[in-house]
Design a protein around this motif. Structure first.
Motif, PDB file in Angstrom:
ATOM      1  N   UNK A   1       0.816  -1.221   0.000  1.00 16.43           N
ATOM      2  CA  UNK A   1       0.000   0.000   0.000  1.00 16.43           C
ATOM      3  C   UNK A   1       0.850   1.272   0.000  1.00 16.43           C
ATOM      4  N   UNK A   2       2.138   1.135  -0.279  1.00 15.08           N
ATOM      5  CA  UNK A   2       3.041   2.277  -0.300  1.00 15.08           C
ATOM      6  C   UNK A   2       3.472   2.588  -1.728  1.00 15.08           C
ATOM      7  N   UNK A   3       3.382   3.854  -2.086  1.00 14.24           N
ATOM      8  CA  UNK A   3       3.902   4.312  -3.370  1.00 14.24           C
ATOM      9  C   UNK A   3       5.294   4.882  -3.131  1.00 14.24           C
ATOM     10  N   UNK A   4       6.273   4.400  -3.926  1.00 14.54           N
ATOM     11  CA  UNK A   4       7.669   4.759  -3.732  1.00 14.54           C
ATOM     12  C   UNK A   4       8.238   5.481  -4.946  1.00 14.54           C
ATOM     13  N   UNK A   5       9.272   6.266  -4.671  1.00 11.49           N
ATOM     14  CA  UNK A   5      10.063   6.911  -5.706  1.00 11.49           C
ATOM     15  C   UNK A   5      11.310   6.071  -5.927  1.00 11.49           C
ATOM     16  N   UNK A   6      11.462   5.536  -7.140  1.00  8.84           N
ATOM     17  CA  UNK A   6      12.610   4.691  -7.466  1.00  8.84           C
ATOM     18  C   UNK A   6      13.589   5.507  -8.297  1.00  8.84           C
ATOM     19  N   UNK A   7      14.722   5.841  -7.712  1.00  2.38           N
ATOM     20  CA  UNK A   7      15.710   6.690  -8.377  1.00  2.38           C
ATOM     21  C   UNK A   7      16.453   5.908  -9.456  1.00  2.38           C
ATOM     22  N   UNK A   8      17.138   6.646 -10.330  1.00  2.22           N
ATOM     23  CA  UNK A   8      17.878   6.018 -11.419  1.00  2.22           C
ATOM     24  C   UNK A   8      18.972   5.092 -10.895  1.00  2.22           C
ATOM     25  N   UNK A   9      19.505   5.378  -9.694  1.00  3.30           N
ATOM     26  CA  UNK A   9      20.545   4.523  -9.127  1.00  3.30           C
ATOM     27  C   UNK A   9      19.984   3.330  -8.352  1.00  3.30           C
ATOM     28  N   UNK A  10      18.647   3.173  -8.358  1.00  2.69           N
ATOM     29  CA  UNK A  10      18.017   2.045  -7.692  1.00  2.69           C
ATOM     30  C   UNK A  10      17.545   2.312  -6.283  1.00  2.69           C
ATOM     31  N   UNK A  11      17.817   3.512  -5.765  1.00  2.07           N
ATOM     32  CA  UNK A  11      17.377   3.853  -4.416  1.00  2.07           C
ATOM     33  C   UNK A  11      15.854   3.942  -4.353  1.00  2.07           C
ATOM     34  N   UNK A  12      15.280   3.344  -3.315  1.00  2.64           N
ATOM     35  CA  UNK A  12      13.830   3.306  -3.154  1.00  2.64           C
ATOM     36  C   UNK A  12      13.434   4.176  -1.964  1.00  2.64           C
ATOM     37  N   UNK A  13      12.650   5.214  -2.206  1.00  2.00           N
ATOM     38  CA  UNK A  13      12.211   6.118  -1.146  1.00  2.00           C
ATOM     39  C   UNK A  13      10.693   6.156  -1.084  1.00  2.00           C
ATOM     40  N   UNK A  14      10.080   5.822   0.072  1.00  2.00           N
ATOM     41  CA  UNK A  14       8.619   5.888   0.201  1.00  2.00           C
ATOM     42  C   UNK A  14       8.114   7.315   0.016  1.00  2.00           C
ATOM     43  N   UNK A  15       7.000   7.453  -0.722  1.00  2.00           N
ATOM     44  CA  UNK A  15       6.358   8.750  -0.934  1.00  2.00           C
ATOM     45  C   UNK A  15       5.119   8.911  -0.076  1.00  2.00           C
ATOM     46  N   UNK A  16       4.266   7.904  -0.098  1.00  2.00           N
ATOM     47  CA  UNK A  16       2.997   7.988   0.626  1.00  2.00           C
ATOM     48  C   UNK A  16       2.396   6.605   0.775  1.00  2.00           C
ATOM     49  N   UNK A  17       1.465   6.485   1.731  1.00  2.00           N
ATOM     50  CA  UNK A  17       0.717   5.248   1.938  1.00  2.00           C
ATOM     51  C   UNK A  17      -0.770   5.568   1.902  1.00  2.00           C
ATOM     52  N   UNK A  18      -1.544   4.659   1.334  1.00  2.00           N
ATOM     53  CA  UNK A  18      -2.998   4.819   1.281  1.00  2.00           C
ATOM     54  C   UNK A  18      -3.664   3.592   1.897  1.00  2.00           C
ATOM     55  N   UNK A  19      -4.949   3.729   2.213  1.00  2.00           N
ATOM     56  CA  UNK A  19      -5.771   2.614   2.705  1.00  2.00           C
ATOM     57  C   UNK A  19      -5.157   1.903   3.910  1.00  2.00           C
ATOM     58  N   UNK A  20      -4.531   2.653   4.793  1.00  2.00           N
ATOM     59  CA  UNK A  20      -3.878   2.051   5.962  1.00  2.00           C
ATOM     60  C   UNK A  20      -4.878   1.236   6.775  1.00  2.00           C
ATOM     61  N   UNK A  21      -4.459   0.037   7.174  1.00  2.00           N
ATOM     62  CA  UNK A  21      -5.292  -0.822   7.997  1.00  2.00           C
ATOM     63  C   UNK A  21      -6.223  -1.730   7.237  1.00  2.00           C
ATOM     64  N   UNK A  22      -6.329  -1.554   5.920  1.00  2.00           N
ATOM     65  CA  UNK A  22      -7.201  -2.405   5.114  1.00  2.00           C
ATOM     66  C   UNK A  22      -6.402  -3.541   4.472  1.00  2.00           C
ATOM     67  N   UNK A  23      -7.069  -4.652   4.220  1.00  2.00           N
ATOM     68  CA  UNK A  23      -6.450  -5.790   3.545  1.00  2.00           C
ATOM     69  C   UNK A  23      -6.503  -5.537   2.038  1.00  2.00           C
ATOM     70  N   UNK A  24      -5.819  -4.482   1.623  1.00  2.00           N
ATOM     71  CA  UNK A  24      -5.786  -4.035   0.234  1.00  2.00           C
ATOM     72  C   UNK A  24      -4.349  -3.985  -0.254  1.00  2.00           C
ATOM     73  N   UNK A  25      -4.188  -3.711  -1.540  1.00  2.00           N
ATOM     74  CA  UNK A  25      -2.889  -3.349  -2.102  1.00  2.00           C
ATOM     75  C   UNK A  25      -3.121  -2.393  -3.275  1.00  2.00           C
ATOM     76  N   UNK A  26      -2.070  -1.658  -3.617  1.00  2.00           N
ATOM     77  CA  UNK A  26      -2.116  -0.829  -4.806  1.00  2.00           C
ATOM     78  C   UNK A  26      -2.081  -1.709  -6.045  1.00  2.00           C
TER      79      UNK A  26
END
Length: 295
Positions: A79-104
Motif C-alpha cells: 500500500x506504499x507508493x515509492x520513488x525509485x531513483x535512477x541509481x536504484x534507491x527506493x524512497x517511500x512517498x505515501x501510503x494509502x488505505x492504511x489498515x485495510x487488507x488491500x494493495x495498490x
C-alpha cells in the motif's frame, strides 16, 4: 470487426511470471519495463539486444509502475507508493488505505503529469478499494470509492477523457476529466460485462484515441472505438493476458503481459507461453507514456 489470430502473437521474452503486469515502454531508453506482482520482481528488457534484467523486492506485492522525471519511476509495494531513483534507491512517498487488507494495483500518468492509481481488495470480493489521483506535490486525492479490483486506467491524448475498470464488477467506465485541475466532472458506463462475467483488465490508448484492453481469463484483447464499439479482437495463446502497451521505436509493437495465476497443471501444460511477455507487430500504433512530474 477484424480478428487477429493467435498465430500473429509472438514471444518477446519467455518467463514464468505468476502475475505479469504493467508493461511500460520507455522511449528514452528504448526498453520495456514490467512487473511480476506476486513474485515481486521488476523486469527490464532491451528488445534490440535481448538483454533482460530483473530485480526482486522484499515485499508481499508489487502493484503499479510509472515513468517519472530524471529517469526515475514510481513503484508500488503493497500500500506504499515509492520513488525509485535512477541509481536504484527506493524512497517511500505515501501510503494509502492504511489498515485495510488491500494493495495498490493498476495506475497510469495522465497527460498533465498526475499519477492515477487504484487499490484493490486482496480477497477479490470486498468493495474496499479506491481510485486515487497523486499530484505533483505527492498528495493523494480519493476520486472514486466502492471498488473491488481497480484496473484499466488510461487517458485520451488530450487528457479530457479517462477510462477506469473494476475487474470484479466486470464494468469499465468513461470519465470526463478537467485537464487543468484533474477533477472528475462526469462518469458513465463504457462497457458492462456483469451478465457474462468477463474480466476486463489492463488497458492502453493508441494514437487514434481508441482503448485496447486485455481480458483476464478471456484469452483475448479488444480495441474499442471512443464510442464503445469493439472494432478489433486479438486472440491470445494464453488464458490470462493482463495488461498491454505499445512500444518499439515507432510504437507499433503491442506488448502484452500474462499470468500463470489460477491456471491448473493441465492448463499450464497446454499454455507454454503463460507467464511470458508477448508481442504483436503492426496492428496499431501507440503513443509515448507520460511521466509523473514532481513539484
Amino acid at each position: 470487426m477484424r480478428t487477429i489470430a493467435r498465430s500473429a502473437v509472438e514471444s518477446a521474452h519467455r518467463s514464468l511470471d505468476q502475475l505479469g503486469e504493467t508493461p511500460l515502454w520507455c522511449d528514452k531508453e528504448r526498453v520495456l519495463w514490467w512487473l511480476d506482482i506476486e513474485k515481486p520482481t521488476l523486469h527490464r528488457l532491451d528488445p534490440a539486444t535481448g538483454q533482460h534484467d530483473a530485480r526482486a523486492f522484499e515485499t508481499q506485492f508489487l502493484g503499479s509502475l510509472a515513468l517519472a522525471g530524471h529517469d526515475e519511476k514510481l513503484i508500488a509495494t503493497d500500500l506504499t507508493l515509492n520513488r525509485l531513483a535512477a541509481d536504484g534507491t527506493l524512497d517511500p512517498m505515501l501510503e494509502v488505505d492504511a489498515g485495510l487488507d488491500n494493495r495498490l494495483n493498476d495506475g497510469r500518468v495522465d497527460p498533465s503529469g498526475r499519477f492515477w492509481v487504484g487499490t484493490m481488495d486482496n480477497q477479490l470480493r470486498r468493495p474496499n478499494g479506491k481510485l486515487y489521483r497523486i499530484d505533483a506535490d505527492g498528495t493523494a486525492h480519493a476520486m472514486i470509492d466502492d471498488i473491488i479490483v481497480s484496473n484499466g486506467i488510461a487517458f485520451s491524448p488530450d487528457g479530457g477523457t479517462g477510462y477506469f475498470t473494476d475487474t470484479r464488477r466486470h464494468i469499465s467506465w468513461r470519465l470526463t476529466i478537467d485537464p487543468d485541475d484533474g477533477a472528475i466532472i462526469g462518469r458513465e458506463v463504457f462497457a458492462d460485462y456483469s451478465r457474462t462475467g468477463d474480466r476486463p483488465d489492463g488497458a492502453t490508448i493508441d494514437a487514434e484515441g481508441c482503448l485496447w484492453q486485455a481480458f483476464f481469463a478471456g484469452s483475448r484483447i479488444v480495441r474499442y472505438a471512443p464510442d464503445g464499439r469493439i472494432d478489433t479482437v486479438v486472440e491470445m495463446p494464453v488464458t490470462n493476458p493482463t495488461c498491454l502497451c505499445f512500444g518499439g521505436p515507432d510504437f507499433r509493437t503491442l506488448y502484452v503481459t500474462t499470468a500463470r495465476k489460477f491456471l491448473s497443471d493441465n492448463q499450464l501444460a497446454a499454455e507454454p507461453l503463460a507467464g511470458s511477455l508477448l508481442a504483436v507487430e503492426g496492428i496499431g500504433q501507440g503513443v509515448a507514456e507520460h511521466r509523473f512530474v514532481f513539484s
